[in-house]
Enzyme design. Sequence first.
Site, PDB file in Angstrom:
ATOM      1  N   SER A  62      11.974   6.140  -3.368  1.00  0.00           N
ATOM      2  CA  SER A  62      12.031   4.710  -3.074  1.00  0.00           C
ATOM      3  C   SER A  62      12.641   4.434  -1.702  1.00  0.00           C
ATOM      4  CB  SER A  62      12.859   3.991  -4.136  1.00  0.00           C
ATOM      5  OG  SER A  62      12.346   4.241  -5.423  1.00  0.00           O
TER       6      SER A  62
HETATM    7  N1  SAH Z   1      13.953   7.222  -8.457  1.00  0.00           N
HETATM    8  C1  SAH Z   1      13.003   8.011  -7.704  1.00  0.00           C
HETATM    9  C2  SAH Z   1      11.735   7.268  -7.353  1.00  0.00           C
HETATM   10  C3  SAH Z   1      10.875   7.282  -8.476  1.00  0.00           C
HETATM   11  S1  SAH Z   1       9.160   6.953  -8.288  1.00  0.00           S
HETATM   12  C4  SAH Z   1      13.599   8.580  -6.457  1.00  0.00           C
HETATM   13  O1  SAH Z   1      14.716   8.213  -6.081  1.00  0.00           O
HETATM   14  O2  SAH Z   1      12.956   9.449  -5.858  1.00  0.00           O
HETATM   15  C5  SAH Z   1       8.853   6.773 -10.027  1.00  0.00           C
HETATM   16  C6  SAH Z   1       8.876   8.041 -10.837  1.00  0.00           C
HETATM   17  O3  SAH Z   1       8.665   7.650 -12.180  1.00  0.00           O
HETATM   18  C7  SAH Z   1       7.757   9.011 -10.481  1.00  0.00           C
HETATM   19  O4  SAH Z   1       8.287  10.271 -10.215  1.00  0.00           O
HETATM   20  C8  SAH Z   1       6.905   9.035 -11.747  1.00  0.00           C
HETATM   21  O5  SAH Z   1       6.321  10.306 -12.029  1.00  0.00           O
HETATM   22  C9  SAH Z   1       7.909   8.657 -12.808  1.00  0.00           C
HETATM   23  N2  SAH Z   1       7.328   8.113 -14.034  1.00  0.00           N
HETATM   24  C10 SAH Z   1       6.206   7.354 -14.182  1.00  0.00           C
HETATM   25  N3  SAH Z   1       5.989   7.071 -15.476  1.00  0.00           N
HETATM   26  C11 SAH Z   1       6.994   7.668 -16.176  1.00  0.00           C
HETATM   27  C12 SAH Z   1       7.325   7.747 -17.565  1.00  0.00           C
HETATM   28  N4  SAH Z   1       6.572   7.172 -18.511  1.00  0.00           N
HETATM   29  N5  SAH Z   1       8.431   8.437 -17.927  1.00  0.00           N
HETATM   30  C13 SAH Z   1       9.208   9.054 -16.989  1.00  0.00           C
HETATM   31  N6  SAH Z   1       8.936   9.024 -15.670  1.00  0.00           N
HETATM   32  C14 SAH Z   1       7.852   8.330 -15.266  1.00  0.00           C
END
Ligand code: SAH
Length: 216
Positions: A62
């Site tokens: 993010s």
């Molecule tokens: N907090 C992260 C950014 C996350 S982007 C950072 O600091 O890098 C969102 C993430 O959520 C992605 O890696 C994606 O694979 C994950 N995601 C999407 N759907 C999900 C689910 N149902 N359960 C767990 N993770 C999920």
Amino acid sequence: MDSWKLDAEHMVREQIMTRGVTWQPVLEAMASVPRHLFLEKPLDRSAWIDSPLPIGDDQTISQPYMVARMTELLAPEPGEAVLEIGTGSGYQTAVLAAIGARVTSMERIRSLADRAREKLAELGYSATVLWHDGREKPEELGVFSGVLVTAAVDELADWWSEVLLPGGRLVAPLRVASGSERLFRRIKEAEGVFVDSWHEYCRFVPLLKGRTDGRP
Ligand code: SAH
């Protein structure tokens, strides 16, 4: 002083404080976490720019401001248990851990969960990373003072509110009319008593169904 620390301080001043984030614990945490080490090598040097960046498997780390603002809305105290849904690179996890939260983080893509777990351990951040679909409640998960969802959702899963302790906070990017997304915060005052509020517009990758070994 490591040269990246100047980049980190600059990021906090120019991208985060200027946009109105004032909560000191998150400003200090984000000046201390080596964001560049949560990216893949070729992208290291752009780690500090005012933007989300690719981390592989079609996912993103993010934007720094978004990490700061969500953390400020969540406001975890040292020692509080926090559940993160969407580990991604593990950067947000590290910021929460740097504040002193006891973080459990869930990621549906196995390769990302493994990489984040290793990176956090290597850098000395204590956090539990689970390869799990955050839409489903695992058995024996416990209760939390904070739940932070870092992928966009149409609606909140009921159990995210259920695992919150009284006084606990839930922060998530919720889709609103016209396809945009907005940060949403729920404070659980007591069992069944919630105070909900809407905050900044934002843009996140979607929360998807099920676990996977590789690409979504
Ligand atoms: N907090 C992260 C950014 C996350 S982007 C950072 O600091 O890098 C969102 C993430 O959520 C992605 O890696 C994606 O694979 C994950 N995601 C999407 N759907 C999900 C689910 N149902 N359960 C767990 N993770 C999920």
